[in-house]
Design a protein around this motif. Structure first.
Motif, PDB file in Angstrom:
ATOM      1  N   ASP A 439       0.821  -1.228   0.000  1.00 22.02           N
ATOM      2  CA  ASP A 439       0.000   0.000   0.000  1.00 22.02           C
ATOM      3  C   ASP A 439       0.849   1.270   0.000  1.00 22.02           C
ATOM      4  O   ASP A 439       0.966   1.951   1.027  1.00 22.02           O
ATOM      5  CB  ASP A 439      -0.951   0.008   1.198  1.00 22.02           C
ATOM      6  N   PRO A 440       1.431   1.640  -1.107  1.00 19.39           N
ATOM      7  CA  PRO A 440       1.311   1.000  -2.420  1.00 19.39           C
ATOM      8  C   PRO A 440       2.232  -0.217  -2.545  1.00 19.39           C
ATOM      9  O   PRO A 440       3.319  -0.239  -1.955  1.00 19.39           O
ATOM     10  CB  PRO A 440       1.744   2.111  -3.375  1.00 19.39           C
ATOM     11  N   ASP A 441       1.789  -1.194  -3.323  1.00 22.98           N
ATOM     12  CA  ASP A 441       2.587  -2.388  -3.552  1.00 22.98           C
ATOM     13  C   ASP A 441       3.625  -2.100  -4.629  1.00 22.98           C
ATOM     14  O   ASP A 441       3.274  -1.798  -5.780  1.00 22.98           O
ATOM     15  CB  ASP A 441       1.699  -3.552  -4.019  1.00 22.98           C
ATOM     16  N   LEU A 442       4.901  -2.198  -4.252  1.00 19.63           N
ATOM     17  CA  LEU A 442       5.980  -1.949  -5.205  1.00 19.63           C
ATOM     18  C   LEU A 442       7.287  -2.499  -4.646  1.00 19.63           C
ATOM     19  O   LEU A 442       7.355  -2.924  -3.491  1.00 19.63           O
ATOM     20  CB  LEU A 442       6.092  -0.457  -5.535  1.00 19.63           C
ATOM     21  N   MET A 443       8.328  -2.469  -5.461  1.00 21.46           N
ATOM     22  CA  MET A 443       9.633  -2.979  -5.055  1.00 21.46           C
ATOM     23  C   MET A 443      10.705  -1.961  -5.411  1.00 21.46           C
ATOM     24  O   MET A 443      10.680  -1.381  -6.502  1.00 21.46           O
ATOM     25  CB  MET A 443       9.928  -4.315  -5.744  1.00 21.46           C
ATOM     26  N   ILE A 444      11.659  -1.769  -4.490  1.00 21.61           N
ATOM     27  CA  ILE A 444      12.797  -0.872  -4.707  1.00 21.61           C
ATOM     28  C   ILE A 444      14.071  -1.670  -4.438  1.00 21.61           C
ATOM     29  O   ILE A 444      14.138  -2.435  -3.476  1.00 21.61           O
ATOM     30  CB  ILE A 444      12.731   0.360  -3.783  1.00 21.61           C
ATOM     31  N   THR A 445      15.056  -1.490  -5.281  1.00 22.26           N
ATOM     32  CA  THR A 445      16.361  -2.125  -5.045  1.00 22.26           C
ATOM     33  C   THR A 445      17.467  -1.085  -5.183  1.00 22.26           C
ATOM     34  O   THR A 445      17.358  -0.138  -5.969  1.00 22.26           O
ATOM     35  CB  THR A 445      16.632  -3.268  -6.029  1.00 22.26           C
ATOM     36  N   LEU A 446      18.527  -1.275  -4.415  1.00 21.31           N
ATOM     37  CA  LEU A 446      19.741  -0.484  -4.577  1.00 21.31           C
ATOM     38  C   LEU A 446      20.897  -1.456  -4.760  1.00 21.31           C
ATOM     39  O   LEU A 446      21.243  -2.213  -3.842  1.00 21.31           O
ATOM     40  CB  LEU A 446      19.991   0.416  -3.362  1.00 21.31           C
ATOM     41  N   ASP A 447      21.463  -1.466  -5.962  1.00 19.77           N
ATOM     42  CA  ASP A 447      22.584  -2.346  -6.295  1.00 19.77           C
ATOM     43  C   ASP A 447      23.880  -1.561  -6.221  1.00 19.77           C
ATOM     44  O   ASP A 447      23.980  -0.447  -6.758  1.00 19.77           O
ATOM     45  CB  ASP A 447      22.421  -2.916  -7.706  1.00 19.77           C
ATOM     46  N   ARG A 448      24.888  -2.153  -5.571  1.00 21.37           N
ATOM     47  CA  ARG A 448      26.212  -1.539  -5.524  1.00 21.37           C
ATOM     48  C   ARG A 448      27.238  -2.539  -6.018  1.00 21.37           C
ATOM     49  O   ARG A 448      27.255  -3.692  -5.594  1.00 21.37           O
ATOM     50  CB  ARG A 448      26.590  -1.119  -4.098  1.00 21.37           C
ATOM     51  N   GLY A 449      28.069  -2.090  -6.936  1.00 19.25           N
ATOM     52  CA  GLY A 449      29.170  -2.897  -7.422  1.00 19.25           C
ATOM     53  C   GLY A 449      30.482  -2.198  -7.142  1.00 19.25           C
ATOM     54  O   GLY A 449      30.567  -0.957  -7.236  1.00 19.25           O
ATOM     55  N   ARG A 450      31.496  -2.987  -6.809  1.00 19.09           N
ATOM     56  CA  ARG A 450      32.804  -2.400  -6.511  1.00 19.09           C
ATOM     57  C   ARG A 450      33.880  -3.285  -7.119  1.00 19.09           C
ATOM     58  O   ARG A 450      33.882  -4.500  -6.960  1.00 19.09           O
ATOM     59  CB  ARG A 450      33.001  -2.298  -4.999  1.00 19.09           C
TER      60      ARG A 450
END
Length: 589
Positions: A439-450
């Motif tokens: 509510d609201p239905d959603l997805m968040i991602t944080l990608d880190r590359g090193r």
């Protein structure tokens, strides 16, 4: 009662009844026979899957066993299994003399043309347990037709063939996987057929030993594929039933682990009752097993016990979560997701560490590529690799197999958050934070590359076939299927001054990209949205925001001390997410 000990292969005492209460029934033919009607069988014609029928013999039961017209190892394996004789064996039971003659001719031709031990021929050796069960069915049909308890002398070759198959199964157990379980059941069948308690005891010992590895104490199957978990649930049920049929006490372990596996599968589903397509898994609905959580899922909450957790984390490398089980909204309108971590790829698994799937209110949003079968074809190999999953990839570095860690998990009533990390390529560290909202239905991602060198980092989002994607800016792509009342916004959100590109790829052949296997015979082009950054290090912030077509979606980024706050608007709903310098994602009140 006859009692025996484990002979070093199990720690449970095996008890075998002097007289089996039922005996070992014909195990059937797994629908392989459905492609070979009796008329085709009488012409020595074999068919499997979506391939055209092919005459493998001379029309009189003399088969060319090395035939491989489609260069398909699965086609050849099922030829060697003899399961395609099923309709002929059924006709034998009714007294059909011509069918009897043809089935026996083909079986005897197999025995004559394929001398023990078959190990040099993969198709012959790998299909041994299936062929063993067919031979038992043939023997039972022949005895029924002859109204006899023992085979007359002219058919003793069939008894000898079965005992030879048991010898192979005894000497070549493949271990604690579905293949080894099938082998043990077939070995049990031969023992039960001939009263060979040594075969029965060995089979029971192996089954009781294997189940502890095949299914862990949380119910996770060791095949690394949700579809194979469903297969193994049925397989272990068959193992337990056949043990009882043959007068062997299966003990408590098999049923305890199988019950846990059934609960595991109930979690591994979407709101429509389909299994998450993780690993070698086709598009499959969960089986309905009365009195279990599987029934609750299959009936959308109408029957059966409700699973106890909204979020289930399994130490073998699976996260299954959902907005609910139909308590506050219709069952089919819940949103569900999966996340992968754990040991490196094995068995029927894929290189899918840190990958997610997402189903929004009963609609597939982020998908896995499915299962392309065993044929050596570029798209099928691609489907197993990292570029076929919803994760950040590093195409400029040499990929390697490594374990992925679930470093953190937190859950509230309206959000679940996770941090995962691994080393997907030589000299590269990868960390992913995932936040799933309700509510609201959603997805968040944080990608880190090193990395210590320049790399190209690509966060991939695989969408269902039929979606049309419009890249509206370097930060926004919108996907929708014509006629659907919803669409998905894929937001590539700049953070810390970083920027990248947003592109779409679909149906590429060389190298493969943008495909979806509904099953091993059916493949569709499917769009992949790529968020790409270049440099030694990268931070790629993504928001996957489904919504009704009429709803507007927007966002802003603002500093808040050392943190950053992402404000999202989805129609009339607003939500704010805090992003710490370390990358942790948290929903703000």
């Amino acid at each position: 009662m006859l009692a025996g000990t484990s002979a070093g292969e199990g720690d449970d005492s095996i008890v075998i009844a002097a007289t089996p209460p039922v005996g070992y029934p014909c195990q059937g033919y797994s629908r392989i026979e459905s492609k070979v009607p009796l008329t085709a069988l009488m012409k020595d014609t074999f068919a499997w899957g979506n391939t055209a029928p092919y005459q493998v013999g001379n029309g009189a039961g003399d088969i060319k066993w090395d035939a491989d017209p489609y260069q398909n190892i699965s086609w050849q394996l099922w030829l060697y299994s003899l399961r395609w004789l099923g309709n002929g064996v059924k006709a034998m039971e009714t007294g059909d003399a011509k069918a009897t003659e043809r089935v026996l001719a083909i079986v005897q031709d197999w025995v004559r043309d394929n001398p023990f031990s078959w190990k040099a021929n993969t198709s012959a050796s790998e299909s041994t347990m299936h062929r063993t069960n067919v031979l038992i069915c043939v023997r039972q049909a022949l005895l029924k037709q002859l109204k006899a308890q023992e085979l007359p002398a002219q058919y003793k070759w069939l008894d000898e063939a079965l005992l030879t198959h048991a010898r192979y199964l005894s000497d070549n157990w493949s271990g604690a996987h579905n293949h080894g379980t099938d082998q043990s059941i077939a070995l049990l069948g031969v023992g039960c057929t001939y009263g060979r308690t040594d075969f029965m005891r060995l089979a029971a010992q192996r089954l009781n030993k294997a189940v502890k590895t095949a299914i862990d104490d949380q119910g996770t199957n060791n095949e690394q594929a949700v579809g194979y978990a469903d297969f193994n649930y049925r397989l272990w049920g068959r193992a337990s039933d056949r043990l009882r049929d043959c007068g062997v006490d299966p003990g408590p372990t098999i049923e305890t682990r199988r019950k846990a596996l059934g609960e595991w599968m109930a979690y591994a589903t979407t709101a429509t009752g389909y299994l998450h397509q993780i690993g070698n898994t086709g598009s499959e609905k969960l089986s309905n097993v009365a009195g279990t959580p599987m029934e609750y899922v299959a009936t959308q909450g109408k029957k059966g016990p409700k699973p106890q957790q909204r979020l289930a984390i399994f130490k073998a490398g699976y996260v299954f979560g959902r907005t609910g089980w139909g308590e506050q909204r219709p069952f089919a309108e819940e949103s569900t997701y999966s996340i992968r971590f754990g040991v490196a790829r094995r068995a029927h698994g894929h290189d899918d560490h840190t990958a997610v799937t997402y189903n929004w209110k009963g609609h597939d949003i982020l998908i896995d590529p499915g299962y392309g079968g065993h044929q050596a074809e570029p798209r099928q190999e691609w489907a197993k690799g990292p570029n076929a999953h919803n994760a950040m990839t590093v195409p400029t570095a040499q990929a390697k197999k490594s374990a992925a860690r679930l470093d953190r998990s937190d859950s509230t009533a309206d959000s679940d958050s996770f941090e995962l990390s691994d080393e997907p390529a030589e000299g590269v560290d990868r960390t992913r934070d995932v936040l799933v909202l309700k509510d609201p239905d959603l997805m968040i991602t944080l990608d880190r590359g090193r990395s210590g060198s320049e790399q190209r980092y690509e966060t991939l989002w695989h969408l269902p076939p039929g979606q049309q994607v419009s890249v509206q800016s370097p930060t926004t792509a919108v996907a929708a299927k014509p006629g659907d009342p919803f669409r998905t916004h894929l937001l590539h959100i700049p953070i810390d001054g970083e920027s990248g590109t947003t592109t779409v790829e679909q149906g590429s052949q060389n190298p493969p990209q943008g495909w979806y296997f509904k099953d091993i015979f059916t493949v569709f082009p499917a769009p992949v949205v790529k968020f790409t950054h270049s440099g030694r290090n990268a931070r790629i912030l993504s928001a996957i925001v489904p919504g009704k077509t009429a709803e507007q979606v927007s966002y802003t980024i603002r500093p808040d001390g050392a943190d950053v706050v992402l404000d999202l608007v989805v129609g009339a709903q607003r939500v704010s997410v805090k992003i710490t310098p370390e990358g942790r994602l948290t929903r703000l009140p």
